[in-house]
Design a protein around this motif. Structure first.
Motif, mmCIF file in Angstrom:
data_model
loop_
_atom_site.group_PDB
_atom_site.id
_atom_site.type_symbol
_atom_site.label_atom_id
_atom_site.label_comp_id
_atom_site.label_asym_id
_atom_site.label_seq_id
_atom_site.Cartn_x
_atom_site.Cartn_y
_atom_site.Cartn_z
ATOM 1 N N PRO A 95 0.802 -1.223 0.000
ATOM 2 C CA PRO A 95 0.000 0.000 0.000
ATOM 3 C C PRO A 95 0.836 1.276 0.000
ATOM 4 N N TRP A 96 2.068 1.194 0.500
ATOM 5 C CA TRP A 96 2.884 2.401 0.561
ATOM 6 C C TRP A 96 3.534 2.746 -0.774
ATOM 7 N N LEU A 97 3.436 1.847 -1.763
ATOM 8 C CA LEU A 97 4.141 2.061 -3.017
ATOM 9 C C LEU A 97 3.645 3.305 -3.744
ATOM 10 N N ALA A 98 2.329 3.480 -3.769
ATOM 11 C CA ALA A 98 1.779 4.663 -4.435
ATOM 12 C C ALA A 98 2.233 5.939 -3.738
ATOM 13 N N GLY A 99 2.328 5.893 -2.401
ATOM 14 C CA GLY A 99 2.798 7.059 -1.659
ATOM 15 C C GLY A 99 4.236 7.387 -1.978
ATOM 16 N N VAL A 100 5.082 6.347 -2.079
ATOM 17 C CA VAL A 100 6.491 6.570 -2.439
ATOM 18 C C VAL A 100 6.592 7.187 -3.819
ATOM 19 N N ALA A 101 5.789 6.665 -4.752
ATOM 20 C CA ALA A 101 5.805 7.208 -6.110
ATOM 21 C C ALA A 101 5.388 8.675 -6.119
#
Length: 367
Positions: free
Chosen positions: A154-160
């Motif tokens: 779930p954090w991947l979109a935030g990192v992007a």
């Protein structure tokens, strides 16, 4: 260049931290992913032809890195650029702190390269490289989200999103500095104050020069470099980034890791994220930290059923090609630098930039 050196206590702390991190990774983190005996068996079973191919590509990657500096400083020539690069890698991969950049500065000056030319090669290439490091995880995240069979965290979109914002801000700042001398002076003033404070914390003497004037001079050099060789530089740095990711994929393939578990896009994504997370070297060459991050991210992306021992073995081959090989080349190139007296030249002093560049090279963290 006046050298005051890193305080002994700080140096001992850096070395101790490096040893602790490497020890934890070797004896705790990586064994938690795969058994070392199985990793060793995978390395022994790797075909020599595949390993030699990895070596050839790794050597080509080092040439690309040298070409980057030769494009910015044509008077260097590719041979001297390569020797300076490998000397830099030798020091920065073994010695904690900003030692590699300082080494490059010393070598350039021994060949009569001015501080202004050093600054141009250092700042312009750093700007391109760091912008790419910030931007590529966005591409990697998109590739994982759209092509991977593994459920993205779930954090991947935030990192992007954070990467996109950071990249946009950095691009706008660089464009603003190149377009406006007054903005360059303001940024330079802030840089100068931060540099003085940082040197104070490190128990080093003040730089003694105006950071605003230095940044304006660097701005002029950057504009000249962009006008003369901007396209060639952008292509070279982009190629270097892609070839490094390709080298990671080739390293996995060399130890026999099945391609069905990890696509080239997923390997590229793993490389971009680890490169971003190691943009600041906590240990020399991010040794220990990078290996743990590569092994864990690739294992996650490969999903259930993947042979973790082969992944760790592939990471070992990759780090041997990108971390250990430059050390070996650096030893050879250090001998060349010391003995090749015909390359030596009288140092041309540039009073308005020497002190600032020397101070910065003595303070910053290696790329």
């Amino acid at each position: 260049m006046e050298r005051t050196g890193t305080p002994l206590g700080a140096r001992i702390t850096q070395i101790a931290l490096t040893l602790i991190i490497v020890g934890l990774v070797v004896f705790k983190v990586l064994p938690g992913i795969a058994d070392w005996s199985e990793v060793g068996a995978a390395l022994k079973g790797a075909p020599l032809s595949e390993l030699l191919l990895v070596l050839v590509v790794a050597l080509g990657l080092e040439v690309l890195k040298a070409l980057e500096q030769q494009i910015l400083i044509p008077k260097l020539g590719i041979a001297r650029a390569f020797v300076a690069l490998e000397n830099t890698a030798l020091v920065s991969n073994l010695v904690p702190g900003p030692s590699g950049t300082t080494m490059r500065y010393v070598i350039y000056r021994s060949w009569g390269i001015t501080s202004a030319d050093f600054a141009k090669g250092w700042l312009v290439s750093s700007a391109f490289n760091n912008l790419l490091v910030l931007a590529m995880p966005v591409v990697g995240a998109i590739l994982v989200i759209t092509t991977s069979d593994v459920e993205p965290p779930p954090w991947l979109a935030g990192v992007a999103l954070i990467g996109l914002v950071a990249t946009t801000a950095a691009v706008l700042l660089v464009i603003g500095i190149l377009r406006s001398e007054s903005l360059a002076r303001r940024v330079g003033s802030i840089y100068g104050r931060l540099l003085q404070k940082l040197r104070g914390l490190m128990k080093k003497p003040a730089a003694g020069q105006d950071g605003a004037e230095a940044v304006v001079r660097f701005r002029t050099d950057a504009i000249d470099a962009m006008r003369d060789s901007g396209v060639a530089l952008a292509l070279t740095i982009s190629a270097k980034f892609v070839v490094t990711a390709l080298l990671l994929w080739m390293s996995l393939d060399a130890v026999g890791f099945p391609s069905g578990y990890l696509s080239p896009a997923e390997v590229f994504a793993a490389y971009t994220f680890v490169r971003l997370l190691t943009i600041v070297n906590i240990t020399p060459g991010s040794v220990g930290i990078a290996e743990a991050l590569y092994a864990s991210s690739l294992t996650y992306l490969a999903g259930p059923g993947a042979d973790e021992a082969l992944i760790v073995a592939g990471v070992v081959v990759f780090r041997a090609a990108t971390y250990a090989l430059p050390i070996v080349l650096g030893v050879i190139c250090n001998i060349i630098w010391r003995r090749k007296r015909s390359w030596r030249a009288e140092v041309e002093e540039v009073a308005s930039t020497d002190a600032v560049v020397a101070a910065a090279a003595d303070t910053i963290t290696d790329d």
